[in-house]
Every structure is written in structure tokens, then in C-alpha cells.
Design a protein around this motif. Structure first.
Motif, PDB file in Angstrom:
ATOM      1  N   THR A   1       0.818  -1.211   0.000  1.00  9.79           N
ATOM      2  CA  THR A   1       0.000   0.000   0.000  1.00  9.79           C
ATOM      3  C   THR A   1       0.854   1.264   0.000  1.00  9.79           C
ATOM      4  O   THR A   1       0.520   2.247  -0.665  1.00  9.79           O
ATOM      5  CB  THR A   1      -0.951   0.011   1.213  1.00  9.79           C
ATOM      6  OG1 THR A   1      -1.759  -1.178   1.170  1.00  9.79           O
ATOM      7  CG2 THR A   1      -1.851   1.221   1.207  1.00  9.79           C
ATOM      8  N   LEU A   2       1.943   1.246   0.737  1.00  7.08           N
ATOM      9  CA  LEU A   2       2.808   2.427   0.830  1.00  7.08           C
ATOM     10  C   LEU A   2       3.946   2.406  -0.186  1.00  7.08           C
ATOM     11  O   LEU A   2       4.859   3.238  -0.114  1.00  7.08           O
ATOM     12  CB  LEU A   2       3.377   2.546   2.244  1.00  7.08           C
ATOM     13  CG  LEU A   2       2.354   2.757   3.361  1.00  7.08           C
ATOM     14  CD1 LEU A   2       3.035   2.781   4.722  1.00  7.08           C
ATOM     15  CD2 LEU A   2       1.551   4.030   3.133  1.00  7.08           C
ATOM     16  N   SER A   3       3.904   1.503  -1.156  1.00  8.44           N
ATOM     17  CA  SER A   3       5.016   1.348  -2.095  1.00  8.44           C
ATOM     18  C   SER A   3       5.204   2.547  -3.019  1.00  8.44           C
ATOM     19  O   SER A   3       6.264   2.702  -3.610  1.00  8.44           O
ATOM     20  CB  SER A   3       4.832   0.080  -2.926  1.00  8.44           C
ATOM     21  OG  SER A   3       3.688   0.204  -3.754  1.00  8.44           O
ATOM     22  N   PHE A   4       4.217   3.421  -3.141  1.00 10.67           N
ATOM     23  CA  PHE A   4       4.372   4.603  -3.983  1.00 10.67           C
ATOM     24  C   PHE A   4       5.268   5.655  -3.318  1.00 10.67           C
ATOM     25  O   PHE A   4       5.724   6.591  -3.976  1.00 10.67           O
ATOM     26  CB  PHE A   4       3.006   5.217  -4.329  1.00 10.67           C
ATOM     27  CG  PHE A   4       2.295   5.843  -3.161  1.00 10.67           C
ATOM     28  CD1 PHE A   4       2.392   7.202  -2.931  1.00 10.67           C
ATOM     29  CD2 PHE A   4       1.530   5.059  -2.299  1.00 10.67           C
ATOM     30  CE1 PHE A   4       1.738   7.787  -1.852  1.00 10.67           C
ATOM     31  CE2 PHE A   4       0.874   5.635  -1.229  1.00 10.67           C
ATOM     32  CZ  PHE A   4       0.988   7.009  -1.002  1.00 10.67           C
ATOM     33  N   MET A   5       5.528   5.495  -2.016  1.00 10.20           N
ATOM     34  CA  MET A   5       6.393   6.417  -1.289  1.00 10.20           C
ATOM     35  C   MET A   5       7.748   5.750  -1.073  1.00 10.20           C
ATOM     36  O   MET A   5       7.820   4.534  -0.888  1.00 10.20           O
ATOM     37  CB  MET A   5       5.775   6.759   0.070  1.00 10.20           C
ATOM     38  CG  MET A   5       4.409   7.375  -0.025  1.00 10.20           C
ATOM     39  SD  MET A   5       3.666   7.625   1.593  1.00 10.20           S
ATOM     40  CE  MET A   5       4.135   9.312   1.868  1.00 10.20           C
ATOM     41  N   PRO A   6       8.842   6.527  -1.075  1.00  3.51           N
ATOM     42  CA  PRO A   6      10.148   5.903  -0.817  1.00  3.51           C
ATOM     43  C   PRO A   6      10.221   5.373   0.615  1.00  3.51           C
ATOM     44  O   PRO A   6       9.800   6.033   1.559  1.00  3.51           O
ATOM     45  CB  PRO A   6      11.151   7.039  -1.040  1.00  3.51           C
ATOM     46  CG  PRO A   6      10.363   8.293  -1.005  1.00  3.51           C
ATOM     47  CD  PRO A   6       8.945   7.954  -1.317  1.00  3.51           C
ATOM     48  N   LEU A   7      10.746   4.198   0.761  1.00  5.29           N
ATOM     49  CA  LEU A   7      10.839   3.544   2.065  1.00  5.29           C
ATOM     50  C   LEU A   7      12.075   4.044   2.814  1.00  5.29           C
ATOM     51  O   LEU A   7      13.172   4.039   2.282  1.00  5.29           O
ATOM     52  CB  LEU A   7      10.922   2.033   1.868  1.00  5.29           C
ATOM     53  CG  LEU A   7      10.819   1.156   3.096  1.00  5.29           C
ATOM     54  CD1 LEU A   7       9.458   1.298   3.753  1.00  5.29           C
ATOM     55  CD2 LEU A   7      11.050  -0.295   2.713  1.00  5.29           C
ATOM     56  N   SER A   8      11.864   4.464   4.047  1.00  5.84           N
ATOM     57  CA  SER A   8      12.975   4.926   4.873  1.00  5.84           C
ATOM     58  C   SER A   8      13.431   3.828   5.822  1.00  5.84           C
ATOM     59  O   SER A   8      14.627   3.607   5.998  1.00  5.84           O
ATOM     60  CB  SER A   8      12.543   6.160   5.672  1.00  5.84           C
ATOM     61  OG  SER A   8      13.547   6.550   6.564  1.00  5.84           O
ATOM     62  N   SER A   9      12.465   3.116   6.429  1.00  7.83           N
ATOM     63  CA  SER A   9      12.796   2.089   7.408  1.00  7.83           C
ATOM     64  C   SER A   9      11.661   1.085   7.486  1.00  7.83           C
ATOM     65  O   SER A   9      10.496   1.457   7.386  1.00  7.83           O
ATOM     66  CB  SER A   9      13.015   2.754   8.769  1.00  7.83           C
ATOM     67  OG  SER A   9      13.173   1.799   9.768  1.00  7.83           O
ATOM     68  N   ALA A  10      12.022  -0.176   7.692  1.00 12.50           N
ATOM     69  CA  ALA A  10      11.016  -1.224   7.848  1.00 12.50           C
ATOM     70  C   ALA A  10      11.526  -2.242   8.859  1.00 12.50           C
ATOM     71  O   ALA A  10      12.602  -2.807   8.680  1.00 12.50           O
ATOM     72  CB  ALA A  10      10.720  -1.906   6.520  1.00 12.50           C
ATOM     73  N   ASP A  11      10.773  -2.452   9.916  1.00 15.81           N
ATOM     74  CA  ASP A  11      11.138  -3.392  10.973  1.00 15.81           C
ATOM     75  C   ASP A  11      10.076  -4.488  11.048  1.00 15.81           C
ATOM     76  O   ASP A  11       9.028  -4.280  11.637  1.00 15.81           O
ATOM     77  CB  ASP A  11      11.252  -2.658  12.308  1.00 15.81           C
ATOM     78  CG  ASP A  11      11.561  -3.589  13.473  1.00 15.81           C
ATOM     79  OD1 ASP A  11      11.865  -4.774  13.241  1.00 15.81           O
ATOM     80  OD2 ASP A  11      11.500  -3.118  14.623  1.00 15.81           O
ATOM     81  N   PRO A  12      10.326  -5.668  10.442  1.00 18.71           N
ATOM     82  CA  PRO A  12       9.313  -6.720  10.431  1.00 18.71           C
ATOM     83  C   PRO A  12       9.086  -7.373  11.786  1.00 18.71           C
ATOM     84  O   PRO A  12       8.088  -8.033  11.987  1.00 18.71           O
ATOM     85  CB  PRO A  12       9.860  -7.734   9.426  1.00 18.71           C
ATOM     86  CG  PRO A  12      11.333  -7.509   9.437  1.00 18.71           C
ATOM     87  CD  PRO A  12      11.537  -6.061   9.722  1.00 18.71           C
ATOM     88  N   PHE A  13       9.992  -7.192  12.721  1.00 15.41           N
ATOM     89  CA  PHE A  13       9.811  -7.788  14.045  1.00 15.41           C
ATOM     90  C   PHE A  13       9.028  -6.859  14.955  1.00 15.41           C
ATOM     91  O   PHE A  13       8.199  -7.296  15.730  1.00 15.41           O
ATOM     92  CB  PHE A  13      11.167  -8.157  14.645  1.00 15.41           C
ATOM     93  CG  PHE A  13      11.931  -9.099  13.775  1.00 15.41           C
ATOM     94  CD1 PHE A  13      11.563 -10.424  13.686  1.00 15.41           C
ATOM     95  CD2 PHE A  13      12.982  -8.657  12.997  1.00 15.41           C
ATOM     96  CE1 PHE A  13      12.230 -11.294  12.848  1.00 15.41           C
ATOM     97  CE2 PHE A  13      13.664  -9.524  12.162  1.00 15.41           C
ATOM     98  CZ  PHE A  13      13.284 -10.850  12.085  1.00 15.41           C
ATOM     99  N   GLY A  14       9.277  -5.569  14.858  1.00 14.19           N
ATOM    100  CA  GLY A  14       8.536  -4.587  15.639  1.00 14.19           C
ATOM    101  C   GLY A  14       7.268  -4.132  14.945  1.00 14.19           C
ATOM    102  O   GLY A  14       6.395  -3.533  15.563  1.00 14.19           O
ATOM    103  N   GLY A  15       7.162  -4.386  13.639  1.00 14.47           N
ATOM    104  CA  GLY A  15       5.968  -4.037  12.898  1.00 14.47           C
ATOM    105  C   GLY A  15       5.852  -2.559  12.580  1.00 14.47           C
ATOM    106  O   GLY A  15       4.759  -2.004  12.609  1.00 14.47           O
ATOM    107  N   VAL A  16       6.964  -1.911  12.251  1.00 15.75           N
ATOM    108  CA  VAL A  16       6.938  -0.482  11.944  1.00 15.75           C
ATOM    109  C   VAL A  16       7.492  -0.259  10.541  1.00 15.75           C
ATOM    110  O   VAL A  16       8.564  -0.757  10.197  1.00 15.75           O
ATOM    111  CB  VAL A  16       7.775   0.323  12.967  1.00 15.75           C
ATOM    112  CG1 VAL A  16       7.741   1.804  12.637  1.00 15.75           C
ATOM    113  CG2 VAL A  16       7.273   0.080  14.369  1.00 15.75           C
ATOM    114  N   VAL A  17       6.744   0.505   9.742  1.00 17.83           N
ATOM    115  CA  VAL A  17       7.174   0.901   8.413  1.00 17.83           C
ATOM    116  C   VAL A  17       7.173   2.430   8.386  1.00 17.83           C
ATOM    117  O   VAL A  17       6.158   3.047   8.698  1.00 17.83           O
ATOM    118  CB  VAL A  17       6.236   0.357   7.317  1.00 17.83           C
ATOM    119  CG1 VAL A  17       6.640   0.879   5.948  1.00 17.83           C
ATOM    120  CG2 VAL A  17       6.223  -1.161   7.322  1.00 17.83           C
ATOM    121  N   ILE A  18       8.302   3.006   8.018  1.00 20.49           N
ATOM    122  CA  ILE A  18       8.427   4.456   7.944  1.00 20.49           C
ATOM    123  C   ILE A  18       8.851   4.821   6.532  1.00 20.49           C
ATOM    124  O   ILE A  18       9.835   4.282   6.018  1.00 20.49           O
ATOM    125  CB  ILE A  18       9.464   4.985   8.955  1.00 20.49           C
ATOM    126  CG1 ILE A  18       9.075   4.579  10.375  1.00 20.49           C
ATOM    127  CG2 ILE A  18       9.594   6.509   8.843  1.00 20.49           C
ATOM    128  CD1 ILE A  18      10.145   4.876  11.413  1.00 20.49           C
TER     129      ILE A  18
END
Length: 175
Positions: free
Chosen positions: A83-100
Motif C-alpha cells: 500500500t505504501l510502495s508509492f512512497m520511498p521507504l525509509s525504514s522497515a522493521d518486520p519484528f517490531g511491525g513499523v514501516v516508515i
């Protein structure tokens, strides 16, 4: 004595420096063959949880975790990234569940930019399992100034994530 204190202070830093990063392939999210063979518990499946990671493939209530090696629901995680793929990804933590995401300026709206932070709140696919916060800035007098975001924007993105997660789950169930 001073050397011991210094060693104790530097030990966590030295341990953190030993970590190795690796690129995670998208195919790893649903591949159960990559699931850890170690239960992550001292004394068997009902023992003490070690280091806060249960790699047994089930959540604390006995239900399936929904992903191999993820700390959050795999469908919500993948749907959030999609869903957020149109924005550049800064950080993604699959264990903590945070996408920035990083700042994104839509081509049609010069002089404003957006960024988003998504929180996946658990290991189950639930309607309240994701929270998205959108931030907006406008270019005024040559500097970026914070601006309000419509209240419905966060809810709309959450609904898109949930819809995509349901779609991913139904695709997996039909295989």
C-alpha cells in the motif's frame, strides 16, 4: 577496577557491532521452510520465552502467527508494504511491525510533501491490527512547514492496507 567498568560499558556496543544485516527476499514472507527449527523456549514448548522471540509459529494464544520469522502478521506486513510502495521507504522493521516512509511529493501537488508511519499491532489479521499516521508539509517562503492532514487520510490508508491483507489471505487460501 576501571578496566572492568569500561569493559562492562563497552560490551553492549561490541555485541551490537557484531550484528550482520542481510537483504530479505519477498518470497521469504510465506515460505514455511525458512521457519526456525528452534522453538525459542527454554524447557520445550511450554517453557520460558528466550529473548522475546517465539519462533514456534504460533502466537501466545495458540493461534498461527501468520508468517515465518516475522514478529507481526505476514498479511498485514506485506499489505502495508504494498500500500505504501508509492512512497520511498525509509525504514522497515518486520519484528517490531513499523514501516516508515521518506518524504514524497506528488507530481500534481508541487509545494507539498507527505510521509507515513505504519504500525502493525499484532500477529493476528484483525481490523484494528494496523495504524497509519500521515504527515504533511507545505513549502512556504523557501522552507518546509508542518501542515494539517485530513482526518480521513489515515483511516483511508488503514482501510486500503486491510483490504490488501484480506486479498493476500484469500490468494493464499485458494492455492
Amino acid at each position: 577496577m576501571r578496566h572492568i567498568r569500561l569493559a562492562v560499558l563497552l560490551l553492549p556496543l561490541a555485541i551490537a557491532a557484531c550484528g550482520q544485516g542481510r537483504t530479505v527476499d519477498n518470497s521469504e514472507y510465506g515460505d514455511s521452510s525458512r521457519r526456525s527449527r528452534v522453538s525459542g523456549r527454554l524447557g520445550g514448548s511450554d517453557g520460558i520465552l528466550l529473548l522475546g522471540t517465539d519462533r514456534s509459529g504460533r502466537s501466545g494464544d495458540g493461534s498461527e502467527a501468520g508468517g515465518a520469522g516475522l514478529g507481526v502478521n505476514a498479511y498485514l506486513w506485506r499489505a502495508t508494504l504494498d500500500t505504501l510502495s508509492f512512497m520511498p521507504l525509509s525504514s522497515a522493521d518486520p519484528f517490531g511491525g513499523v514501516v516508515i516512509t521518506d518524504w514524497y511529493s506528488p507530481p500534481a501537488a508541487q509545494g507539498e510533501r507527505f510521509r507515513a508511519t505504519a504500525y502493525i499491532l499484532g500477529r493476528q489479521l484483525r481490523s484494528d491490527g494496523v495504524r497509519v499516521s500521515v504527515f504533511r508539509q507545505e513549502l512556504r517562503n523557501g522552507s518546509w512547514q508542518d501542515a494539517p492532514v485530513a482526518a480521513s487520510t489515515n483511516t483511508e490508508l488503514e482501510d486500503k492496507v486491510l483490504s490488501r491483507a484480506r486479498e493476500l489471505r484469500s490468494q493464499t487460501a485458494s492455492r
